[in-house]
Design a protein around this motif. Structure first.
Motif, PDB file in Angstrom:
ATOM      1  N   LEU A  77      15.740  45.747  16.888  1.00 35.62           N
ATOM      2  CA  LEU A  77      14.580  45.018  17.363  1.00 35.62           C
ATOM      3  C   LEU A  77      13.345  45.788  16.924  1.00 35.62           C
ATOM      4  N   PRO A  78      12.512  45.227  16.059  1.00 34.87           N
ATOM      5  CA  PRO A  78      11.298  45.936  15.660  1.00 34.87           C
ATOM      6  C   PRO A  78      10.358  46.073  16.858  1.00 34.87           C
ATOM      7  N   VAL A  79      10.074  47.297  17.240  1.00 32.44           N
ATOM      8  CA  VAL A  79       9.185  47.565  18.367  1.00 32.44           C
ATOM      9  C   VAL A  79       8.255  48.721  18.009  1.00 32.44           C
ATOM     10  N   GLY A  80       7.191  48.833  18.751  1.00 32.78           N
ATOM     11  CA  GLY A  80       6.340  50.014  18.659  1.00 32.78           C
ATOM     12  C   GLY A  80       6.829  51.017  19.689  1.00 32.78           C
ATOM     13  N   LEU A  81       6.979  52.254  19.289  1.00 33.93           N
ATOM     14  CA  LEU A  81       7.506  53.293  20.168  1.00 33.93           C
ATOM     15  C   LEU A  81       6.431  54.357  20.370  1.00 33.93           C
ATOM     16  N   ASP A  82       6.022  54.573  21.605  1.00 34.87           N
ATOM     17  CA  ASP A  82       4.992  55.562  21.915  1.00 34.87           C
ATOM     18  C   ASP A  82       5.625  56.951  21.948  1.00 34.87           C
ATOM     19  N   VAL A  83       5.302  57.773  20.954  1.00 37.75           N
ATOM     20  CA  VAL A  83       5.842  59.133  20.878  1.00 37.75           C
ATOM     21  C   VAL A  83       4.766  60.184  21.129  1.00 37.75           C
ATOM     22  N   ARG A  84       3.568  59.737  21.501  1.00 34.34           N
ATOM     23  CA  ARG A  84       2.475  60.691  21.730  1.00 34.34           C
ATOM     24  C   ARG A  84       2.878  61.747  22.749  1.00 34.34           C
ATOM     25  N   GLY A  85       2.782  63.017  22.332  1.00 36.70           N
ATOM     26  CA  GLY A  85       3.084  64.127  23.221  1.00 36.70           C
ATOM     27  C   GLY A  85       4.553  64.339  23.508  1.00 36.70           C
ATOM     28  N   LYS A  86       5.408  63.549  22.896  1.00 38.55           N
ATOM     29  CA  LYS A  86       6.850  63.668  23.151  1.00 38.55           C
ATOM     30  C   LYS A  86       7.494  64.591  22.112  1.00 38.55           C
ATOM     31  N   ASP A  87       8.467  65.382  22.576  1.00 37.10           N
ATOM     32  CA  ASP A  87       9.187  66.290  21.689  1.00 37.10           C
ATOM     33  C   ASP A  87      10.146  65.505  20.812  1.00 37.10           C
ATOM     34  N   CYS A  88       9.980  65.662  19.513  1.00 31.41           N
ATOM     35  CA  CYS A  88      10.862  65.026  18.542  1.00 31.41           C
ATOM     36  C   CYS A  88      11.378  66.101  17.597  1.00 31.41           C
ATOM     37  N   VAL A  89      12.655  66.046  17.284  1.00 33.73           N
ATOM     38  CA  VAL A  89      13.305  67.027  16.425  1.00 33.73           C
ATOM     39  C   VAL A  89      13.750  66.339  15.154  1.00 33.73           C
ATOM     40  N   VAL A  90      13.415  66.929  14.017  1.00 35.24           N
ATOM     41  CA  VAL A  90      13.889  66.446  12.730  1.00 35.24           C
ATOM     42  C   VAL A  90      14.775  67.538  12.146  1.00 35.24           C
ATOM     43  N   VAL A  91      16.017  67.205  11.906  1.00 26.78           N
ATOM     44  CA  VAL A  91      16.952  68.154  11.302  1.00 26.78           C
ATOM     45  C   VAL A  91      16.995  67.852   9.810  1.00 26.78           C
ATOM     46  N   GLY A  92      16.483  68.783   9.035  1.00 27.42           N
ATOM     47  CA  GLY A  92      16.413  68.612   7.591  1.00 27.42           C
ATOM     48  C   GLY A  92      14.991  68.803   7.106  1.00 27.42           C
ATOM     49  N   GLY A  93      14.823  69.710   6.164  1.00 27.71           N
ATOM     50  CA  GLY A  93      13.497  70.037   5.676  1.00 27.71           C
ATOM     51  C   GLY A  93      13.218  69.578   4.267  1.00 27.71           C
ATOM     52  N   GLY A  94      14.008  68.618   3.764  1.00 30.14           N
ATOM     53  CA  GLY A  94      13.804  68.094   2.416  1.00 30.14           C
ATOM     54  C   GLY A  94      12.812  66.952   2.395  1.00 30.14           C
ATOM     55  N   SER A  95      12.854  66.160   1.338  1.00 31.16           N
ATOM     56  CA  SER A  95      11.870  65.090   1.163  1.00 31.16           C
ATOM     57  C   SER A  95      11.970  64.013   2.249  1.00 31.16           C
ATOM     58  N   VAL A  96      13.187  63.647   2.636  1.00 26.73           N
ATOM     59  CA  VAL A  96      13.334  62.626   3.686  1.00 26.73           C
ATOM     60  C   VAL A  96      12.847  63.184   5.017  1.00 26.73           C
ATOM     61  N   GLY A  97      13.247  64.402   5.335  1.00 26.68           N
ATOM     62  CA  GLY A  97      12.777  65.039   6.563  1.00 26.68           C
ATOM     63  C   GLY A  97      11.264  65.147   6.583  1.00 26.68           C
ATOM     64  N   SER A  98      10.675  65.479   5.432  1.00 30.30           N
ATOM     65  CA  SER A  98       9.214  65.580   5.335  1.00 30.30           C
ATOM     66  C   SER A  98       8.545  64.260   5.687  1.00 30.30           C
ATOM     67  N   ARG A  99       9.091  63.151   5.161  1.00 36.60           N
ATOM     68  CA  ARG A  99       8.506  61.837   5.472  1.00 36.60           C
ATOM     69  C   ARG A  99       8.605  61.528   6.962  1.00 36.60           C
ATOM     70  N   LYS A 100       9.749  61.830   7.565  1.00 32.57           N
ATOM     71  CA  LYS A 100       9.936  61.545   8.992  1.00 32.57           C
ATOM     72  C   LYS A 100       9.004  62.414   9.836  1.00 32.57           C
ATOM     73  N   VAL A 101       8.882  63.698   9.488  1.00 30.15           N
ATOM     74  CA  VAL A 101       7.986  64.598  10.212  1.00 30.15           C
ATOM     75  C   VAL A 101       6.553  64.088  10.126  1.00 30.15           C
ATOM     76  N   VAL A 136      16.030  63.139  14.737  1.00 30.28           N
ATOM     77  CA  VAL A 136      16.201  62.504  13.440  1.00 30.28           C
ATOM     78  C   VAL A 136      17.074  63.400  12.573  1.00 30.28           C
ATOM     79  N   ALA A 137      18.184  62.862  12.114  1.00 36.47           N
ATOM     80  CA  ALA A 137      19.070  63.573  11.191  1.00 36.47           C
ATOM     81  C   ALA A 137      18.639  63.186   9.778  1.00 36.47           C
ATOM     82  N   ALA A 138      18.160  64.163   9.017  1.00 37.27           N
ATOM     83  CA  ALA A 138      17.602  63.859   7.687  1.00 37.27           C
ATOM     84  C   ALA A 138      18.047  64.909   6.675  1.00 37.27           C
ATOM     85  N   THR A 139      19.332  65.208   6.673  1.00 34.09           N
ATOM     86  CA  THR A 139      19.860  66.177   5.713  1.00 34.09           C
ATOM     87  C   THR A 139      20.630  65.436   4.629  1.00 34.09           C
ATOM     88  N   ASP A 140      21.088  66.168   3.626  1.00 30.36           N
ATOM     89  CA  ASP A 140      21.925  65.553   2.599  1.00 30.36           C
ATOM     90  C   ASP A 140      23.409  65.782   2.885  1.00 30.36           C
TER      91      ASP A 140
END
Length: 161
Positions: free
Chosen positions: A12-36, A85-89
């Protein structure tokens, strides 16, 4: 009653309020960079977990906009996060991140598998106060980006919003 046919959208396409919320991105490559970058732009408090990061992420880390845990993923990295967010290869690692997140009550996105995800990111276009998100149900992110770009071109030709 729900209809679980192939024609029924899974997300379901929705807007998600993440302001001030802790979010973790696992993966420091190009995909992880976009998500971060997307999460940070939306006001999330972002931590990236990865032994190495892209130059773009390094700049965000150096400026203090992103926290970096310079380690391989461990289950405790997800603890307390609103979204992981899992963003590794590494498919097995992405699956493990999602499993741990779901078990801990954290929303999960696997950038490599919409099937494992509870949340997916659309291709975003922002024009002033208007935000357009293009989704393909996680099946074809490149098509979503191409469609977003066509919409941007159309809006530019028509003078924006």
């Amino acid at each position: 009653m729900t209809d679980d046919t192939a024609e029924t959208p899974r997300f379901l396409p929705v807007g998600l309020d993440v302001r001030g919320k802790d979010c973790v991105v696992v993966g420091g490559g190009s995909v992880g960079s976009r998500k971060v970058t997307t999460l940070g732009h939306a006001g999330a408090v972002v931590t990236v977990v990865s032994p190495a990061v892209t130059d773009e992420l390094a700049e965000q880390i150096d400026s203090g906009r992103v926290r970096w845990v310079r380690e391989t993923f461990r289950e405790e990295h997800v603890g307390g996060a609103f979204l992981a967010v899992a963003a590794t290869d590494d498919d097995a690692l992405n699956a493990a991140v999602v499993r741990v997140a779901v078990q801990s009550g954290t929303l999960a996105c696997d950038a490599s598998s919409a099937e494992r995800s509870q949340v997916i990111f659309g291709a975003l276009l922002e024009d002033g106060e208007v935000t357009i998100a293009v989704f393909t149900g996680g099946r074809d992110p490149a098509r979503a980006r191409r469609t977003r770009d066509r919409i941007a071109d159309l809006m530019a030709r028509e003078g924006g919003s």
